[in-house]
Design an enzyme around this catalytic site. Structure first.
Site, PDB file in Angstrom:
ATOM      1  CG  ASP A   1      -2.105   0.894   1.097  1.00 36.35           C
ATOM      2  OD1 ASP A   1      -2.543   1.475  -0.088  1.00 36.35           O
ATOM      3  OD2 ASP A   1      -2.839   1.151   2.086  1.00 36.35           O
TER       4      ASP A   1
ATOM      5  CG  ASN B   1       1.910   1.349  -5.157  1.00 36.61           C
ATOM      6  OD1 ASN B   1       2.992   1.523  -4.393  1.00 36.61           O
ATOM      7  ND2 ASN B   1       1.382   0.510  -5.961  1.00 36.61           N
ATOM      8  N   GLY B   2      -0.027   5.494  -4.298  1.00 33.62           N
ATOM      9  CA  GLY B   2      -0.676   6.683  -4.760  1.00 33.62           C
ATOM     10  C   GLY B   2       0.026   7.987  -4.007  1.00 33.62           C
TER      11      GLY B   2
ATOM     12  CG  HIS C   1      -0.267   2.298  -9.316  1.00 32.22           C
ATOM     13  ND1 HIS C   1      -0.553   2.026  -7.820  1.00 32.22           N
ATOM     14  CD2 HIS C   1      -1.498   2.949  -9.575  1.00 32.22           C
ATOM     15  CE1 HIS C   1      -1.779   2.188  -7.545  1.00 32.22           C
ATOM     16  NE2 HIS C   1      -2.338   3.278  -8.602  1.00 32.22           N
TER      17      HIS C   1
ATOM     18  CB  THR D   1     -13.498  -7.650  -4.287  1.00 29.73           C
ATOM     19  OG1 THR D   1     -13.434  -7.420  -2.791  1.00 29.73           O
ATOM     20  CG2 THR D   1     -13.102  -9.074  -4.852  1.00 29.73           C
TER      21      THR D   1
ATOM     22  CD1 TRP E   1     -13.493  -4.769  -8.754  1.00 29.07           C
ATOM     23  CD2 TRP E   1     -12.802  -4.351 -10.809  1.00 29.07           C
ATOM     24  NE1 TRP E   1     -12.853  -6.057  -9.533  1.00 29.07           N
ATOM     25  CE2 TRP E   1     -12.397  -5.585 -10.642  1.00 29.07           C
ATOM     26  CE3 TRP E   1     -12.300  -3.617 -12.076  1.00 29.07           C
ATOM     27  CZ2 TRP E   1     -11.885  -6.272 -11.733  1.00 29.07           C
ATOM     28  CZ3 TRP E   1     -11.699  -4.348 -13.063  1.00 29.07           C
ATOM     29  CH2 TRP E   1     -11.560  -5.882 -12.885  1.00 29.07           C
TER      30      TRP E   1
ATOM     31  CG  LEU F   1       8.892 -17.575  -3.402  1.00 32.75           C
ATOM     32  CD1 LEU F   1       8.707 -17.769  -1.681  1.00 32.75           C
ATOM     33  CD2 LEU F   1       9.732 -16.148  -3.667  1.00 32.75           C
TER      34      LEU F   1
ATOM     35  NE  ARG G   1      -7.938   0.977   5.374  1.00 34.61           N
ATOM     36  CZ  ARG G   1      -7.382   2.470   5.673  1.00 34.61           C
ATOM     37  NH1 ARG G   1      -7.337   2.689   6.796  1.00 34.61           N
ATOM     38  NH2 ARG G   1      -7.156   2.962   4.474  1.00 34.61           N
TER      39      ARG G   1
END
Ligand code: IPE
Ligand code: IPE
Ligand code: MG
Length: 226
Positions: A13, A15-16, A30, A60, A63, A125, A180
């Protein structure tokens, strides 16, 4: 006695925010994040204790993002799954996915299937990309399969019919400071140790991973015992 680390899972988490703080567009974050995927996969492939690396790439719920960002993420994923074949071969990495691939484009699904086929015999792996993945969705789909098979609803059967039999997570890391789960591996995280770092995913280094693993090794896991 230090804890074994067989299954490492990461929520990639930030990237933005990484891009925004540099005055760049989110998609540049990204792009930078793809490099981190390479680094971390390579590191895990070189550490035989780690058998499975599960990376949360698209939820999910993702989107809901602007179409342009979703399209770009899909483009990057397609490129990654294709170009990583070289690394997978060099390092003995087996490529896998979890999540419902059915809404993805035919092109992306074909590349995924082909890469899975090519890497099937690699046994150093497993790199598992969670793609259009949601923990609740996975549990619902598993329960449905158990019912369809006419089996009893119990933990063993639900576990067996999850997207992949990769099993419980030992250590789950989330970058970017958020604390979270965002619908990641709800079933498999039941007794995982959790680690949160403020570092954004594009800046996440092998040194920091090593330090988090070191801390994990020292923790006392009790699994309900004393
Ligand atoms: C994680 O970075 C990548 C995906 C969810 C695909 P984000 O895009 O969520 O970055 P932030 O959280 O907005 O900084
Ligand atoms: C979780 O990150 C999903 C991935 C990393 C793929 P998000 O950025 O989508 O999660 P929230 O919205 O902050 O909970
Ligand atoms: Mg985010």
């Amino acid at each position: 006695m230090s804890n074994p680390l067989r299954h490492l899972a990461i929520i990639m988490d930030g990237n933005g925010r990484w891009a925004k703080e540099r005055g760049l567009r989110r998609i540049k974050g990204h792009e930078a994040g793809v490099e981190t995927i390479r680094r971390i996969t390579r590191y895990c492939a070189e550490h035989p204790e780690i058998e499975t690396l599960t990376l949360y790439a698209f939820s999910t719920e993702n989107w809901k993002r602007p179409k342009m960002e979703v399209d770009y993420l899909m483009y990057l994923l397609e490129r990654l799954v294709h170009t990583e074949r070289k690394l997978y071969a060099e390092k003995g990495v087996r490529f896998e996915t979890i999540g419902d691939l059915s809404p993805l484009s035919k092109k992306l699904r074909n590349t995924i299937e082909e890469t899975k086929r090519i890497t099937r015999s690699h046994d150093r792996l497993s790199q598992v990309l969670a793609l259009n993945y949601g923990g609740r969705d996975e549990i619902v789909r598993s329960v449905r399969r158990v019912l369809e098979a006419g089996e009893e609803i119990n933990e063993a059967n639900i576990t067996r019919r999850l997207d992949t039999p990769f099993g419980d997570v030992d250590l789950m890391i989330r970058t970017s400071g958020e604390q979270r789960l965002s619908n990641f591996l709800l079933w498999q995280l039941s007794y995982a140790e959790l680690a949160f770092t403020p570092t954004y995913w594009p800046d996440f280094s092998v040194e920091e991973l090593e330090s988090l693993i070191e801390q994990y090794k020292q923790r006392q896991r009790k699994f309900g015992g004393i």
